[in-house]
Motif scaffolding. Structure first.
Motif, PDB file in Angstrom:
ATOM      1  N   VAL A   1       0.074  10.436  -2.881  1.00  0.00           N
ATOM      2  CA  VAL A   1      -0.729   9.858  -2.686  1.00  0.00           C
ATOM      3  C   VAL A   1      -1.491   8.736  -1.699  1.00  0.00           C
ATOM      4  O   VAL A   1      -0.011   7.887  -1.217  1.00  0.00           O
ATOM      5  CB  VAL A   1      -0.700   8.964  -4.025  1.00  0.00           C
ATOM      6  N   TRP A   2      -2.087   8.577  -1.384  1.00  0.00           N
ATOM      7  CA  TRP A   2      -2.482   7.235  -0.346  1.00  0.00           C
ATOM      8  C   TRP A   2      -3.426   6.392  -0.289  1.00  0.00           C
ATOM      9  O   TRP A   2      -4.214   6.373  -1.895  1.00  0.00           O
ATOM     10  CB  TRP A   2      -2.975   7.637   0.931  1.00  0.00           C
ATOM     11  N   GLY A   3      -3.507   5.088  -0.366  1.00  0.00           N
ATOM     12  CA  GLY A   3      -4.231   4.423  -0.744  1.00  0.00           C
ATOM     13  C   GLY A   3      -4.710   3.245   0.733  1.00  0.00           C
ATOM     14  O   GLY A   3      -4.707   3.432   1.245  1.00  0.00           O
ATOM     15  N   VAL A   4      -6.235   3.178   0.411  1.00  0.00           N
ATOM     16  CA  VAL A   4      -7.086   2.098   0.880  1.00  0.00           C
ATOM     17  C   VAL A   4      -6.833   0.135   0.651  1.00  0.00           C
ATOM     18  O   VAL A   4      -7.565   0.317  -0.237  1.00  0.00           O
ATOM     19  CB  VAL A   4      -8.355   2.603   1.732  1.00  0.00           C
ATOM     20  N   THR A   5      -7.040  -0.355   1.234  1.00  0.00           N
ATOM     21  CA  THR A   5      -7.013  -1.925   0.997  1.00  0.00           C
ATOM     22  C   THR A   5      -8.106  -2.185   0.824  1.00  0.00           C
ATOM     23  O   THR A   5      -9.663  -2.056   1.206  1.00  0.00           O
ATOM     24  CB  THR A   5      -6.203  -2.827   1.741  1.00  0.00           C
TER      25      THR A   5
ATOM     26  N   GLY B   1       1.280  -1.266  -0.146  1.00  0.00           N
ATOM     27  CA  GLY B   1       0.003   0.065  -0.024  1.00  0.00           C
ATOM     28  C   GLY B   1       0.685   0.931   0.047  1.00  0.00           C
ATOM     29  O   GLY B   1       0.560   2.050  -0.121  1.00  0.00           O
ATOM     30  N   ARG B   2       2.318   0.999   1.244  1.00  0.00           N
ATOM     31  CA  ARG B   2       3.036   3.018   0.440  1.00  0.00           C
ATOM     32  C   ARG B   2       3.523   2.545  -0.468  1.00  0.00           C
ATOM     33  O   ARG B   2       3.878   3.498  -0.648  1.00  0.00           O
ATOM     34  CB  ARG B   2       4.111   2.863   1.772  1.00  0.00           C
ATOM     35  N   ALA B   3       3.975   1.674  -1.520  1.00  0.00           N
ATOM     36  CA  ALA B   3       4.710   1.749  -2.427  1.00  0.00           C
ATOM     37  C   ALA B   3       3.925   2.729  -3.796  1.00  0.00           C
ATOM     38  O   ALA B   3       4.633   2.878  -4.410  1.00  0.00           O
ATOM     39  CB  ALA B   3       4.693   0.030  -3.188  1.00  0.00           C
ATOM     40  N   VAL B   4       2.921   2.986  -3.185  1.00  0.00           N
ATOM     41  CA  VAL B   4       2.231   4.056  -4.535  1.00  0.00           C
ATOM     42  C   VAL B   4       2.825   4.964  -4.528  1.00  0.00           C
ATOM     43  O   VAL B   4       2.682   6.146  -5.234  1.00  0.00           O
ATOM     44  CB  VAL B   4       0.598   3.310  -4.837  1.00  0.00           C
ATOM     45  N   SER B   5       3.140   5.344  -2.838  1.00  0.00           N
ATOM     46  CA  SER B   5       3.730   7.180  -2.610  1.00  0.00           C
ATOM     47  C   SER B   5       5.102   7.064  -3.158  1.00  0.00           C
ATOM     48  O   SER B   5       5.263   8.262  -2.888  1.00  0.00           O
ATOM     49  CB  SER B   5       3.231   7.227  -1.403  1.00  0.00           C
TER      50      SER B   5
ATOM     51  N   MET C   1      -7.373   1.631  -3.079  1.00  0.00           N
ATOM     52  CA  MET C   1      -8.994   2.448  -3.394  1.00  0.00           C
ATOM     53  C   MET C   1      -7.767   3.897  -2.926  1.00  0.00           C
ATOM     54  O   MET C   1      -7.446   3.640  -2.343  1.00  0.00           O
ATOM     55  CB  MET C   1      -9.688   2.792  -3.117  1.00  0.00           C
ATOM     56  N   LYS C   2      -7.414   4.843  -4.360  1.00  0.00           N
ATOM     57  CA  LYS C   2      -6.751   5.716  -3.480  1.00  0.00           C
ATOM     58  C   LYS C   2      -7.561   6.953  -3.270  1.00  0.00           C
ATOM     59  O   LYS C   2      -8.833   6.822  -3.707  1.00  0.00           O
ATOM     60  CB  LYS C   2      -6.218   6.187  -5.268  1.00  0.00           C
ATOM     61  N   MET C   3      -7.207   7.640  -2.160  1.00  0.00           N
ATOM     62  CA  MET C   3      -7.880   8.361  -1.186  1.00  0.00           C
ATOM     63  C   MET C   3      -7.384   9.421  -0.787  1.00  0.00           C
ATOM     64  O   MET C   3      -6.439   9.296  -0.023  1.00  0.00           O
ATOM     65  CB  MET C   3      -8.802   7.430   0.187  1.00  0.00           C
ATOM     66  N   ASP C   4      -8.254  10.820  -0.497  1.00  0.00           N
ATOM     67  CA  ASP C   4      -7.483  11.691   0.088  1.00  0.00           C
ATOM     68  C   ASP C   4      -7.388  11.691   1.776  1.00  0.00           C
ATOM     69  O   ASP C   4      -8.303  10.763   2.381  1.00  0.00           O
ATOM     70  CB  ASP C   4      -8.873  13.176   0.590  1.00  0.00           C
ATOM     71  N   VAL C   5      -6.052  12.595   2.224  1.00  0.00           N
ATOM     72  CA  VAL C   5      -6.353  11.578   3.747  1.00  0.00           C
ATOM     73  C   VAL C   5      -6.997  12.083   4.582  1.00  0.00           C
ATOM     74  O   VAL C   5      -7.139  11.500   5.852  1.00  0.00           O
ATOM     75  CB  VAL C   5      -4.680  11.838   3.965  1.00  0.00           C
ATOM     76  N   ASP C   6      -7.028  13.453   3.962  1.00  0.00           N
ATOM     77  CA  ASP C   6      -8.764  14.031   5.038  1.00  0.00           C
ATOM     78  C   ASP C   6      -9.570  12.944   5.393  1.00  0.00           C
ATOM     79  O   ASP C   6     -10.237  11.970   6.629  1.00  0.00           O
ATOM     80  CB  ASP C   6      -9.165  15.090   4.652  1.00  0.00           C
TER      81      ASP C   6
ATOM     82  N   ARG D   1      -6.428   5.525 -12.451  1.00  0.00           N
ATOM     83  CA  ARG D   1      -6.650   7.416 -11.781  1.00  0.00           C
ATOM     84  C   ARG D   1      -7.028   7.266  -9.795  1.00  0.00           C
ATOM     85  O   ARG D   1      -7.308   7.517  -8.790  1.00  0.00           O
ATOM     86  CB  ARG D   1      -7.765   7.854 -12.520  1.00  0.00           C
ATOM     87  N   ARG D   2      -7.877   6.188 -10.047  1.00  0.00           N
ATOM     88  CA  ARG D   2      -8.182   5.802  -8.410  1.00  0.00           C
ATOM     89  C   ARG D   2      -7.953   4.588  -7.911  1.00  0.00           C
ATOM     90  O   ARG D   2      -8.225   4.135  -6.757  1.00  0.00           O
ATOM     91  CB  ARG D   2     -10.018   5.334  -8.686  1.00  0.00           C
ATOM     92  N   LEU D   3      -7.795   3.223  -8.618  1.00  0.00           N
ATOM     93  CA  LEU D   3      -7.368   2.413  -8.005  1.00  0.00           C
ATOM     94  C   LEU D   3      -5.578   2.081  -8.996  1.00  0.00           C
ATOM     95  O   LEU D   3      -5.555   2.291  -9.066  1.00  0.00           O
ATOM     96  CB  LEU D   3      -8.034   0.851  -8.682  1.00  0.00           C
ATOM     97  N   PHE D   4      -5.349   0.969  -7.616  1.00  0.00           N
ATOM     98  CA  PHE D   4      -3.638   0.404  -8.184  1.00  0.00           C
ATOM     99  C   PHE D   4      -4.048  -1.094  -7.331  1.00  0.00           C
ATOM    100  O   PHE D   4      -4.564  -1.466  -6.163  1.00  0.00           O
ATOM    101  CB  PHE D   4      -2.548   1.271  -7.679  1.00  0.00           C
ATOM    102  N   GLU D   5      -2.478  -2.038  -8.019  1.00  0.00           N
ATOM    103  CA  GLU D   5      -2.863  -3.347  -7.884  1.00  0.00           C
ATOM    104  C   GLU D   5      -1.156  -3.897  -7.258  1.00  0.00           C
ATOM    105  O   GLU D   5      -0.614  -2.832  -8.051  1.00  0.00           O
ATOM    106  CB  GLU D   5      -3.199  -4.399  -8.978  1.00  0.00           C
ATOM    107  N   GLY D   6      -0.896  -4.359  -6.540  1.00  0.00           N
ATOM    108  CA  GLY D   6       0.492  -4.671  -6.075  1.00  0.00           C
ATOM    109  C   GLY D   6       0.832  -5.845  -5.738  1.00  0.00           C
ATOM    110  O   GLY D   6      -0.200  -6.378  -4.994  1.00  0.00           O
TER     111      GLY D   6
END
Length: 181
Positions: free
Chosen positions: A82-86, A72-76, A139-144, A114-119
């Protein structure tokens, strides 16, 4: 034992009380995350007896948490905004992860839009054996939105710098077998 040496580009921030990286969580894993020259993220963690399931073996949920956090951290890498939620995480346990040992977790991004990533990622033991592998969707999400509107302050999310410029990890044993999977 053969070791592979990598140049460290950056050490990622940590969360104060995070179970995986928090340095102020007495029962946490206190992991360090390094962005490597090859575009992968390396997590270095020393397992403790407090992380066990069966005596001398790390709980499978701890292994899952380490793989999830690392992938999940690799995307940043290259974009710390860029933050991700599993969304999903699939694991394959191959060998027990011992307690009281330094382990290495590698994560990489295989697909992104734009919205998702896989790793994918793996836990590598000091012996060079792969203990577990994982594939995750995020899923990419705003940290807020992730933190219910309360953004991380400098007290919660901060740089935990060290002088690591290069790092060595055990070469994966039976790499040909691993590359085929």
């Amino acid at each position: 034992m053969i070791f592979l040496k990598y140049k460290v580009l950056k050490k990622q921030n940590i969360g104060r009380k995070c179970i995986v990286c928090g340095n102020q969580n007495d029962l946490g894993l206190k992991s360090s995350f390094y962005e490597l020259e090859n575009g992968e993220l390396l997590c270095v963690c020393h397992t403790l007896n407090e992380h066990q399931s069966y005596p001398g073996r790390v709980h499978g949920g701890i292994s899952a948490a380490l793989l999830d956090e690392t992938i999940g951290r690799a995307v940043s890498i290259g974009n710390e905004d860029v933050w991700g939620v599993t969304v999903s995480l699939e694991l394959k346990y191959k060998k027990p992860v011992p307690t009281d040992e330094t382990i290495y977790v590698i994560g990489r991004i295989d697909k992104e839009n734009r919205r998702l990533f896989e790793g994918t990622g793996e836990i590598i033991l000091e012996s060079g054996e792969i203990a577990a592998t994982a594939h995750g969707k995020y899923m990419k999400m705003d940290v807020d939105k992730i933190t219910d509107g309360s953004f991380f302050s400098e007290e919660e999310w901060f740089e935990d710098s060290d002088d690591v410029k290069e790092i060595e990890i055990p070469d994966i044993k039976d790499k040909k077998k691993h590359d085929k999977k």
